[in-house]
Design an enzyme around this catalytic site. Structure first.
Site, PDB file in Angstrom:
ATOM      1  N   VAL A   1       0.840  -1.207   0.000  1.00  0.00           N
ATOM      2  CA  VAL A   1       0.000   0.000   0.000  1.00  0.00           C
ATOM      3  C   VAL A   1       0.876   1.257   0.000  1.00  0.00           C
ATOM      4  O   VAL A   1       0.583   2.244  -0.670  1.00  0.00           O
ATOM      5  CB  VAL A   1      -0.967  -0.020   1.207  1.00  0.00           C
ATOM      6  CG1 VAL A   1      -1.793   1.258   1.251  1.00  0.00           C
ATOM      7  CG2 VAL A   1      -1.871  -1.231   1.129  1.00  0.00           C
TER       8      VAL A   1
ATOM      9  N   ILE B   1       2.197   1.833  -3.660  1.00  0.00           N
ATOM     10  CA  ILE B   1       1.263   2.109  -4.758  1.00  0.00           C
ATOM     11  C   ILE B   1       0.970   3.609  -4.817  1.00  0.00           C
ATOM     12  O   ILE B   1       0.552   4.200  -3.831  1.00  0.00           O
ATOM     13  CB  ILE B   1      -0.056   1.306  -4.580  1.00  0.00           C
ATOM     14  CG1 ILE B   1       0.229  -0.179  -4.778  1.00  0.00           C
ATOM     15  CG2 ILE B   1      -1.108   1.774  -5.576  1.00  0.00           C
ATOM     16  CD1 ILE B   1      -0.980  -1.065  -4.593  1.00  0.00           C
TER      17      ILE B   1
ATOM     18  N   ASP C   1       3.219  34.130 -38.358  1.00  0.00           N
ATOM     19  CA  ASP C   1       2.823  35.156 -39.317  1.00  0.00           C
ATOM     20  C   ASP C   1       3.314  36.493 -38.780  1.00  0.00           C
ATOM     21  O   ASP C   1       3.613  36.607 -37.594  1.00  0.00           O
ATOM     22  CB  ASP C   1       1.287  35.311 -39.339  1.00  0.00           C
ATOM     23  CG  ASP C   1       0.616  34.147 -39.999  1.00  0.00           C
ATOM     24  OD1 ASP C   1       1.273  33.456 -40.765  1.00  0.00           O
ATOM     25  OD2 ASP C   1      -0.588  33.956 -39.727  1.00  0.00           O
TER      26      ASP C   1
ATOM     27  N   ASP D   1      -4.141  31.548 -40.295  1.00  0.00           N
ATOM     28  CA  ASP D   1      -5.515  32.030 -40.157  1.00  0.00           C
ATOM     29  C   ASP D   1      -6.417  31.672 -41.338  1.00  0.00           C
ATOM     30  O   ASP D   1      -7.623  31.598 -41.196  1.00  0.00           O
ATOM     31  CB  ASP D   1      -5.554  33.545 -39.901  1.00  0.00           C
ATOM     32  CG  ASP D   1      -4.649  34.313 -40.848  1.00  0.00           C
ATOM     33  OD1 ASP D   1      -4.245  33.729 -41.870  1.00  0.00           O
ATOM     34  OD2 ASP D   1      -4.340  35.486 -40.571  1.00  0.00           O
TER      35      ASP D   1
ATOM     36  N   ASP E   1      -3.965  27.650 -44.781  1.00  0.00           N
ATOM     37  CA  ASP E   1      -3.032  27.405 -43.684  1.00  0.00           C
ATOM     38  C   ASP E   1      -3.316  26.070 -42.999  1.00  0.00           C
ATOM     39  O   ASP E   1      -2.487  25.554 -42.256  1.00  0.00           O
ATOM     40  CB  ASP E   1      -3.144  28.509 -42.620  1.00  0.00           C
ATOM     41  CG  ASP E   1      -2.514  29.807 -43.070  1.00  0.00           C
ATOM     42  OD1 ASP E   1      -1.462  29.743 -43.710  1.00  0.00           O
ATOM     43  OD2 ASP E   1      -3.089  30.875 -42.790  1.00  0.00           O
TER      44      ASP E   1
ATOM     45  N   ASN F   1       7.925   7.426   0.245  1.00  0.00           N
ATOM     46  CA  ASN F   1       8.017   5.968   0.258  1.00  0.00           C
ATOM     47  C   ASN F   1       9.206   5.478   1.069  1.00  0.00           C
ATOM     48  O   ASN F   1       9.141   4.451   1.728  1.00  0.00           O
ATOM     49  CB  ASN F   1       8.156   5.427  -1.174  1.00  0.00           C
ATOM     50  CG  ASN F   1       6.816   5.443  -1.888  1.00  0.00           C
ATOM     51  OD1 ASN F   1       5.800   5.748  -1.276  1.00  0.00           O
ATOM     52  ND2 ASN F   1       6.812   5.136  -3.152  1.00  0.00           N
TER      53      ASN F   1
ATOM     54  N   GLU G   1       8.690   5.475   4.765  1.00  0.00           N
ATOM     55  CA  GLU G   1       7.667   4.478   5.094  1.00  0.00           C
ATOM     56  C   GLU G   1       8.278   3.076   5.095  1.00  0.00           C
ATOM     57  O   GLU G   1       7.890   2.211   5.872  1.00  0.00           O
ATOM     58  CB  GLU G   1       6.523   4.534   4.074  1.00  0.00           C
ATOM     59  CG  GLU G   1       5.622   5.747   4.253  1.00  0.00           C
ATOM     60  CD  GLU G   1       4.648   5.908   3.101  1.00  0.00           C
ATOM     61  OE1 GLU G   1       4.116   4.895   2.620  1.00  0.00           O
ATOM     62  OE2 GLU G   1       4.433   7.058   2.666  1.00  0.00           O
TER      63      GLU G   1
ATOM     64  N   THR H   1      -2.077  12.402   4.813  1.00  0.00           N
ATOM     65  CA  THR H   1      -1.326  13.645   4.938  1.00  0.00           C
ATOM     66  C   THR H   1      -0.606  14.061   3.652  1.00  0.00           C
ATOM     67  O   THR H   1      -0.254  15.218   3.495  1.00  0.00           O
ATOM     68  CB  THR H   1      -0.290  13.520   6.076  1.00  0.00           C
ATOM     69  OG1 THR H   1       0.587  12.447   5.745  1.00  0.00           O
ATOM     70  CG2 THR H   1      -0.961  13.229   7.393  1.00  0.00           C
ATOM     71  N   ASP H   2      -0.396  13.103   2.738  1.00  0.00           N
ATOM     72  CA  ASP H   2       0.380  13.422   1.538  1.00  0.00           C
ATOM     73  C   ASP H   2      -0.411  14.151   0.464  1.00  0.00           C
ATOM     74  O   ASP H   2       0.133  14.913  -0.314  1.00  0.00           O
ATOM     75  CB  ASP H   2       0.905  12.118   0.927  1.00  0.00           C
ATOM     76  CG  ASP H   2       2.406  12.007   1.124  1.00  0.00           C
ATOM     77  OD1 ASP H   2       2.942  12.857   1.846  1.00  0.00           O
ATOM     78  OD2 ASP H   2       3.006  11.088   0.564  1.00  0.00           O
TER      79      ASP H   2
HETATM   80  P1  ATP Z   1       0.905  37.480 -42.816  1.00  0.00           P
HETATM   81  O1  ATP Z   1       1.156  36.330 -43.742  1.00  0.00           O
HETATM   82  O2  ATP Z   1       2.069  37.790 -41.960  1.00  0.00           O
HETATM   83  O3  ATP Z   1      -0.383  37.449 -42.091  1.00  0.00           O
HETATM   84  P2  ATP Z   1      -0.128  39.305 -44.831  1.00  0.00           P
HETATM   85  O4  ATP Z   1      -1.431  39.689 -44.235  1.00  0.00           O
HETATM   86  O5  ATP Z   1       0.615  40.364 -45.550  1.00  0.00           O
HETATM   87  O6  ATP Z   1       0.893  38.792 -43.774  1.00  0.00           O
HETATM   88  P3  ATP Z   1      -1.546  37.798 -46.741  1.00  0.00           P
HETATM   89  O7  ATP Z   1      -2.838  38.003 -46.073  1.00  0.00           O
HETATM   90  O8  ATP Z   1      -1.227  36.509 -47.389  1.00  0.00           O
HETATM   91  O9  ATP Z   1      -0.350  38.081 -45.773  1.00  0.00           O
HETATM   92  O10 ATP Z   1      -1.411  38.957 -47.812  1.00  0.00           O
HETATM   93  C1  ATP Z   1      -0.362  38.957 -48.750  1.00  0.00           C
HETATM   94  C2  ATP Z   1      -0.360  40.250 -49.520  1.00  0.00           C
HETATM   95  O11 ATP Z   1      -1.565  40.362 -50.273  1.00  0.00           O
HETATM   96  C3  ATP Z   1      -0.335  41.490 -48.658  1.00  0.00           C
HETATM   97  O12 ATP Z   1       0.973  41.852 -48.322  1.00  0.00           O
HETATM   98  C4  ATP Z   1      -1.009  42.536 -49.535  1.00  0.00           C
HETATM   99  O13 ATP Z   1      -0.084  43.101 -50.423  1.00  0.00           O
HETATM  100  C5  ATP Z   1      -1.990  41.702 -50.333  1.00  0.00           C
HETATM  101  N1  ATP Z   1      -3.332  41.803 -49.769  1.00  0.00           N
HETATM  102  C6  ATP Z   1      -3.721  41.577 -48.510  1.00  0.00           C
HETATM  103  N2  ATP Z   1      -5.040  41.741 -48.348  1.00  0.00           N
HETATM  104  C7  ATP Z   1      -5.529  42.070 -49.561  1.00  0.00           C
HETATM  105  C8  ATP Z   1      -6.836  42.342 -50.074  1.00  0.00           C
HETATM  106  N3  ATP Z   1      -7.916  42.316 -49.301  1.00  0.00           N
HETATM  107  N4  ATP Z   1      -6.957  42.649 -51.368  1.00  0.00           N
HETATM  108  C9  ATP Z   1      -5.885  42.656 -52.164  1.00  0.00           C
HETATM  109  N5  ATP Z   1      -4.648  42.410 -51.754  1.00  0.00           N
HETATM  110  C10 ATP Z   1      -4.442  42.112 -50.478  1.00  0.00           C
END
Ligand code: ATP
Length: 919
Positions: A281, A284, A328, A641, A645, A707, A710, A740-741
């Site tokens: 005991v 364990i 990013d 994002d 990705d 232990n 003990e 107590t432990d």
């Molecule tokens: P990260 O990759 O660090 O988030 P980021 O936002 O610049 O950076 P992306 O979103 O891939 O990366 O955008 C790449 C490029 O595309 C930008 O640097 C910009 O020049 C262009 N871009 C971003 N948003 C738009 C948009 N709504 N319309 C047209 N061009 C855009």
């Protein structure tokens, strides 16, 4: 949904009228009423395992069975009270385990509630962002790449819409969807219906909800399947194994003690048996597993407070091992608060202030539409920026801050156009958008097509590196002419000038063609629309680094965690920000997406060893970076994002999605979601991950070290052939083990991160939780001290009572006092051990002697329990205890002081040695 509504061949108008809605959507009032009728748009899975089954599981593990059997044998061998005690131990342990697991499950469950999915819905004639839970049949909503489809819906408009239906069909090839009905093969293949639980891979759409929640097709499937609540991490598996191994070792030790007691000491069989049982005991490790689960869950909660939502307990552990973070730039390292500072046109440069444009030092107020006051080139740029834009900026009356529905980059353009007095709504009436080619981070451009009478205007904006190549003309003073190399040089020079300052540039272009017919519009695609453009100008935006980034980057450097910026932005902007925030030196190698494509794996590996950042990469290329790092033995956390990705997020050991700007697809693929999109939160999570792991080691060290004291008294008894009476009875062993432990151990599980935790390199991937260092420290250091002190205490009382001249009777008061004293000495050594275990090498006084109230609650409980057992007559008999004398208490109270001080000295020497090595 009624089967009729599901009928994809029905005319849309008929469906809308059946759903008592129209193309503009519902009103808030109607939506609220429908919400009451249809309920929330959520999926209830079938009932999970019943709580009773989960509860009972805690009483049927190998360890529990061992204790049940031991209890029965103890009763059969005449020691009823011991049998009851062992059973009581088992029940307490089972209830405790259940409670811990329940708390852990609740902690992780509640996090899921912190992750709402938002939908852009049209209500009261406005576009609003609402929680997808509040969606009702008849609601009209928008979809764009990366969105999870929130409900079953019929498409009302769609542009290049591709939907990943793998959650429903298992088919990973995206389905093309459109407003027109085309029958497909198999279920869910109707082209004009999108289904809840699927995700938009590309394109945009507008759709009307036909079914929500459990009425969706996904809801129907979900009701058939049972959700597996999975809180087993490799760590818990390792502990499971460990508990089993230790239980077996305990049995072997028990058997050895049993044999020695019979043959060497000539102890009666039943007494030998009970004696051996005591050892089993003692060894364990009860309570180990649930406490670990709870520690991980507490880690998850602490991370959530620091803006990192971890989806599985597993990741808590992996986070602590992270060696590289691929991050990013935009919004993660920077604030994502874009402001257009400069506009560059072939004819000149404008600086944008808070008021309007500053040109040659003069503020030009733009109360009137810019079309009347600006130059034709400026007007054109503003017009593209306003109309080629899907973002809305509203003034939130509550927070008084502008609320962005869309992306910060586009929001900056909206504000710019507002400053210019441009009336977007009015312009859209004159030249409505007839088509769009949505932004995607691979081609880094976006196009909208507008029709004004007999003319089509193709408006393009995007990254200069991609857009300039498509420009054959340039506009100057309102006149388009052929673009020359000198023009391109001037444009690139301007772009470079902004980029080296860390500004983000965006370029604008257009093409006007005569309108022929709808087929012409339909036929305009990326390949033929984004061609032969007329270059108009550039905007440069600032996006300052997050203020907390400097500290976070510094912490990573100290913790020997490499940060690699992987951005879609341009090389110079990327480098400027990297150097500015101290991420890299000025000598950093910047590799672009194009260069990366040409690089061999071997070259990439060499490059990844040095200082490096990646710019103008497509999200798909992140996958290669992450996987190459992994083949180099790195544990990689990677942020993302967008939809594209997702593969990299899945591949990374820790996929980190952005909670604010991230798409649902990215959030789904990730292990961790940042509620503030902030890089510093990743670092905080790594810190917590490291702290959790180190707390578990502290906890193990503490549990194991008792232990020794003990077992040692029993060994003394055995090897003196009974000459030294048994210093600690089995009931007393049980008292230490479970009475107590437990509480101080729990306290260690929730210890704060030690100050030095981010000053050490990441632990090795194959490092075991229970390593030689811990075993050594537990048994040969803390355990040895406690054994020596408790044996000393035992003899202290014995000798006072006249031993060895006056043989002690096993039942005498003197003997009881001696055993009580042994137990008490162990408890006081454990108090010191609990304090010593709180830090690995930092001084206890630095983190604050009283900074963990749970430890002190445990310590007070230990002392109260000891007092109750030795002063309550009924319990005295059961536990073989007797009240101690004043001198005994004095002796006991002194015990922890030298133990803590000696350990402080050891830790100090360790720190001095480490400092000498690093200097
Ligand atoms: P990260 O990759 O660090 O988030 P980021 O936002 O610049 O950076 P992306 O979103 O891939 O990366 O955008 C790449 C490029 O595309 C930008 O640097 C910009 O020049 C262009 N871009 C971003 N948003 C738009 C948009 N709504 N319309 C047209 N061009 C855009």
């Amino acid at each position: 949904m009624s089967d009729e509504n599901r009928d994809a061949t029905r005319p849309l108008a008929e469906l809308l009228s059946d759903l008592k809605t129209n193309e503009a959507g519902l009103s808030e009032d109607v939506a609220a009423k429908r919400l009451q009728t249809y309920g929330q748009n959520t999926i209830h899975r079938q009932k999970q395992q019943s709580q009773l089954v989960i509860f009972l599981k805690n009483f049927t593990s190998l360890m529990a069975i061992l204790l049940w059997v031991s209890g029965i044998i103890a009763m059969l061998s005449g020691s009823v009270e011991l049998g009851i005690a062992i059973w009581a131990v088992n029940i307490i342990n089972g209830v405790f385990s259940y409670w811990q697991e329940h708390r852990a499950a609740k902690a992780t469950d509640s996090l899921m509630a912190m992750l709402p999915t938002y939908t852009r819905v049209h209500r009261d004639g406005k576009v609003k962002q609402i929680d997808a839970l509040d969606l009702v049949p008849g609601d009209v909503f928008d979809l764009q790449a990366g969105n999870a489809v929130p409900a079953d819906a019929r498409l009302m408009a769609a542009t290049s819409l591709q939907v990943d239906q793998s959650a429903l069909t298992g088919e990973t090839v995206p389905e093309l969807k459109s407003v027109e009905f085309t029958p497909g093969e198999g279920k869910y293949s109707e082209s004009n219906i999108v289904y809840a639980g699927t995700a938009v891979g590309a394109g945009t759409a507008e759709a009307v909800v036909i079914a929500t929640g459990m009425n969706t097709e996904f809801g129907k499937i979900a009701s058939l399947t049972e959700k597996q609540s999975n809180i087993t991490s490799p760590l818990t598996l390792e502990l499971n194994r460990l508990t089993k191994q230790v239980s077996i070792i305990a049995m072997i030790i028990g058997a050895l003690f049993f044999i020695t007691a019979i043959f060497f000491v000539h102890y009666p069989i039943n007494k030998s048996f009970i004696f051996a049982l005591g050892m089993i005991v003692a060894f364990i490790p009860e309570g180990l597993l649930p406490t670990v689960t709870l520690s991980l869950a507490q880690g998850v909660q602490k991370m959530a407070k620091r803006h990192a939502l971890v989806k599985d307990l597993n990741s808590v552990e992996t986070l602590g091992e992270t060696t590289v973070i691929c991050s990013d730039k935009t919004g993660t390292l920077t604030q994502n608060q874009m402001t257009v500072n400069h506009i560059w046109l072939p004819t000149g440069e404008f600086t944008v202030s808070g008021q309007g444009y500053v040109n040659n030092g003069q503020v030009q107020q733009h109360n009137q539409p810019v079309a009347k006051t600006g130059t034709p080139d400026l007007n054109r740029l503003i017009s593209i920026a306003a109309l080629n834009n899907d973002t809305q900026v509203e003034n939130d009356t509550k927070s008084k801050k502008p609320k962005i529905l869309g992306t910060p980059t586009e929001a900056a353009l909206v504000i710019l156009c507002q400053k210019a007095g441009f009336n977007t709504k009015q312009h859209l009436k004159i030249m409505p958008r007839v088509k769009e080619l949505p932004f995607d981070s691979r081609r880094k451009m976006m196009t909208t097509i507008h029709q004004e009478n007999q003319q089509l205007d193709i408006y393009v904006k995007g990254a200069l590196s991609d857009l300039l190549g498509q420009c054959t003309m340039i506009q100057e003073n309102g006149i388009a002419r052929e673009i020359t190399d000198a023009d391109k040089q001037a444009i690139n020079a301007a772009n470079k000038k902004y980029a080296v300052q860390g500004l983000r540039s965006l370029s604008f272009a257009y093409r006007a063609v005569p309108f022929k017919n709808q087929d012409q519009v339909d036929g305009l695609e990326i390949a033929n629309a984004e061609k032969q453009l007329t270059f108009v100008g550039l905007t440069a935006m600032s996006d300052p680094p997050r203020p907390e980034i400097y500290d976070a980057v510094n912490k990573c450097h100290e913790a020997q965690i490499k940060i690699i910026m992987v951005t879609g932005d341009s090389q110079l902007t990327a480098k400027s920000i990297a150097v500015q925030i101290g991420l890299t030196s000025n000598q950093v190698r910047v590799v672009t997406g194009t260069e990366l494509d040409k690089m061999s794996d071997a070259d990439l590996k060499v490059a990844l060893k040095g200082e490096i950042i990646f710019a103008r990469v497509a999200p798909e290329q992140k996958y290669r970076i992450v996987s190459t790092l992994q083949t180099m033995g790195e544990v990689v956390a990677s942020t993302g994002d967008g939809v594209n990705d997702a593969p990299a997020l899945k591949k990374a050991n820790i996929g980190v999605a952005m909670g604010i700007t991230g798409t649902d697809v990215a959030k789904d693929a990730a292990n961790m979601i940042l509620t503030d999109d902030n890089f510093a939160s990743i670092v905080a999570a790594v810190e917590e991950g490291r702290a959790v792991y180190s707390n578990l080691q502290k906890f193990l060290l503490y549990i194991l070290n008792s232990n020794m004291p003990e077992a040692v008294p029993s060994a003394l008894f055995l090897f003196s052939r009974g000459l030294i009476p048994l210093p600690l009875t089995i009931m007393q062993i049980l008292t230490v083990d479970l009475g107590t432990d437990m509480l101080p151990a729990l306290g260690l599980g929730s210890e704060m991160a030690e100050p030095g935790v981010m000053k050490q390199p990441p632990r090795a991937r194959n490092a075991h939780l229970l390593n030689k260092r811990i075993l050594w420290k537990a048994f040969a250091w803390y355990g040895a001290i406690a054994s020596a002190v408790s044996t000393l205490a035992y003899f202290f009382v014995n000798i006072q009572a006249g031993w060895p001249n006056q043989a002690l009777l096993s039942s005498g008061i003197g003997y009881s006092r001696a055993t009580t004293m042994t137990l008490a000495a162990i408890i006081f050594c454990q108090i010191a051990a609990a304090l010593n275990c709180r830090t690995k090498d930092e001084s206890l006084f630095k983190i604050g002697l009283f900074s963990n109230p749970m430890i002190w609650t445990g310590i007070i409980f230990e002392i109260i329990l000891l007092t109750v057992l030795s002063y309550t007559p009924v319990l005295q008999g059961v536990f073989h205890m007797t009240p101690l004398l004043g001198t005994d208490w004095l002796f006991l109270c002194i015990i922890p002081i030298p133990i803590v001080l000696i350990e402080e000295l050891r830790k100090w020497l360790l720190r001095v040695r480490r400092r000498a090595v690093t200097n």
